[in-house]
Enzyme design. Structure first.
Site, mmCIF file in Angstrom:
data_model
loop_
_atom_site.group_PDB
_atom_site.id
_atom_site.type_symbol
_atom_site.label_atom_id
_atom_site.label_comp_id
_atom_site.label_asym_id
_atom_site.label_seq_id
_atom_site.Cartn_x
_atom_site.Cartn_y
_atom_site.Cartn_z
ATOM 1 N N CYS A 149 -2.545 2.373 -5.850
ATOM 2 C CA CYS A 149 -1.850 3.341 -5.005
ATOM 3 C C CYS A 149 -2.630 4.643 -4.923
ATOM 4 C CB CYS A 149 -0.439 3.579 -5.536
ATOM 5 S SG CYS A 149 0.580 4.591 -4.428
ATOM 6 N N TYR A 153 -5.355 4.474 -1.297
ATOM 7 C CA TYR A 153 -4.970 5.542 -0.371
ATOM 8 C C TYR A 153 -6.096 6.565 -0.218
ATOM 9 C CZ TYR A 153 -0.142 4.434 0.771
ATOM 10 O OH TYR A 153 0.978 3.850 1.309
ATOM 11 N N TYR A 177 -4.006 12.350 2.743
ATOM 12 C CA TYR A 177 -4.687 11.489 1.772
ATOM 13 C C TYR A 177 -6.208 11.626 1.825
ATOM 14 C CZ TYR A 177 -0.135 9.481 1.018
ATOM 15 O OH TYR A 177 1.185 9.336 0.700
ATOM 16 N N GLU A 219 -0.302 -3.435 -1.804
ATOM 17 C CA GLU A 219 -0.577 -2.352 -0.859
ATOM 18 C C GLU A 219 -0.743 -2.910 0.556
ATOM 19 O OE1 GLU A 219 -0.604 0.953 -1.133
ATOM 20 O OE2 GLU A 219 0.004 0.850 -3.231
#
Length: 234
Positions: A149, A153, A177, A219
Site C-alpha cells: 500500500c 501507491y 501520491y 492492490e
C-alpha cells in the site's frame, strides 16, 4: 503505461528487491489497468472513482489499525513512533483528502450515501488478510503485508505524475501520491524493510515475500473492483 525506473527506488541486492521481484508483474498489471489509464487520460467514469473513494475510506480505517499493530511490534523506539505516526496519517487521509473528494462527488454531509455504504467483498478480503497477518504473524510478516500500500501507491503516483490528468479531480489524487513528502515516507519504510530483512532466516523471508505478493495482488483487485462496480453477489 511504462513502469517507472527511478533512482529513488534503486535498492540493488537488498531484501526490498526480493519483495518487489515477487510482485513486479502485478505492478505492471496495475499500471495497465483501465482504472488507472482512465485516471491518467481523464476518461475514468465518475461512478468508478466514487466506488474507489468510498471503499478506500473503509479500507484506510482498518489499514490504520494494521499500522498500529506494526507499531506495537516494531523493533526500535524510532520505528514505533514512525508507524504510530503513519497510522494517524492514514486516518487523517481518510478524514481530510477523502472528505474533499466525497464533497466533490456529492457524497458528504449527514445522511450522505457513504455513511451507510457497505464494505464490499474485495475491501473486506483485503483488510481481513492485513489484520490477520499483522496480529498473527511476526513483525517482518506484518511489515511485508502493509508495504504494498505504501510502495505501489508511490510508484503509481510517480508514474502518473509525469503527465498528470486533464481532469482536475483525478489530477489532485495523482498529486497526493506523487509528491515528495509521500515518497519520503516510502523511502523510510523501505530502509526499515532492508534493515529487518537482513536479520531474517530463509523461512522468515519466504513468509514475508508471500505476504507482500498477496497484498500486491489485492492492490490490483481493489482498483479492479472499482472499475467493475463490484457488489455482493447475494
Amino acid at each position: 503505461m511504462e513502469p517507472v525506473r527511478s533512482d529513488r527506488f534503486d535498492r540493488s541486492d537488498r531484501f526490498s528487491d526480493e519483495l518487489w521481484h515477487s510482485a513486479e508483474s502485478t505492478y505492471r498489471a496495475v499500471l495497465d489497468h483501465p482504472f488507472l489509464l482512465g485516471l491518467a487520460d481523464g476518461t475514468l467514469p465518475r461512478a468508478a472513482f466514487r466506488h474507489f473513494v468510498v471503499q478506500d475510506s473503509h479500507y484506510l480505517r482498518d489499514y490504520a489499525r494494521a499500522l498500529a499493530v506494526c507499531a506495537a511490534k516494531a523493533p526500535t523506539e524510532a520505528d514505533v513512533r514512525a508507524f504510530a505516526d503513519d497510522a494517524v496519517g492514514a486516518l487523517a487521509a481518510e478524514q481530510e483528502m477523502h472528505a474533499a473528494f466525497l464533497k466533490d462527488l456529492g457524497l458528504d454531509g449527514p445522511g450522505a450515501p457513504v455513511d451507510d455504504a457497505e464494505v464490499l467483498p474485495t475491501t473486506r478480503a483485503y483488510t481481513s488478510y492485513l489484520l490477520a497477518t499483522v496480529y498473527g504473524g511476526s513483525f517482518a510478516e506484518g511489515l511485508a503485508a502493509v508495504l504494498p500500500c505504501y510502495w505501489i501507491y508511490a510508484r503509481v503516483g510517480e508514474a502518473l505524475l509525469r503527465t498528470s490528468s486533464p481532469d482536475p479531480l483525478y489530477a489532485r489524487w495523482i498529486e497526493s501520491y506523487g509528491d515528495d513528502s509521500f515518497q519520503a515516507v516510502v523511502r523510510r519504510v523501505l530502509e526499515l524493510t532492508d534493515r529487518v530483512g537482513a536479520e531474517l532466516s530463509p523461512l522468515e523471508r519466504r513468509r514475508a515475500v508471500g505476504h507482500f505478493a498477496t497484498t500486491a495482488r489485492y492492490e490490483w483487485m481493489f482498483w479492479d473492483a472499482a472499475w467493475r462496480g463490484e457488489g455482493w453477489p447475494v
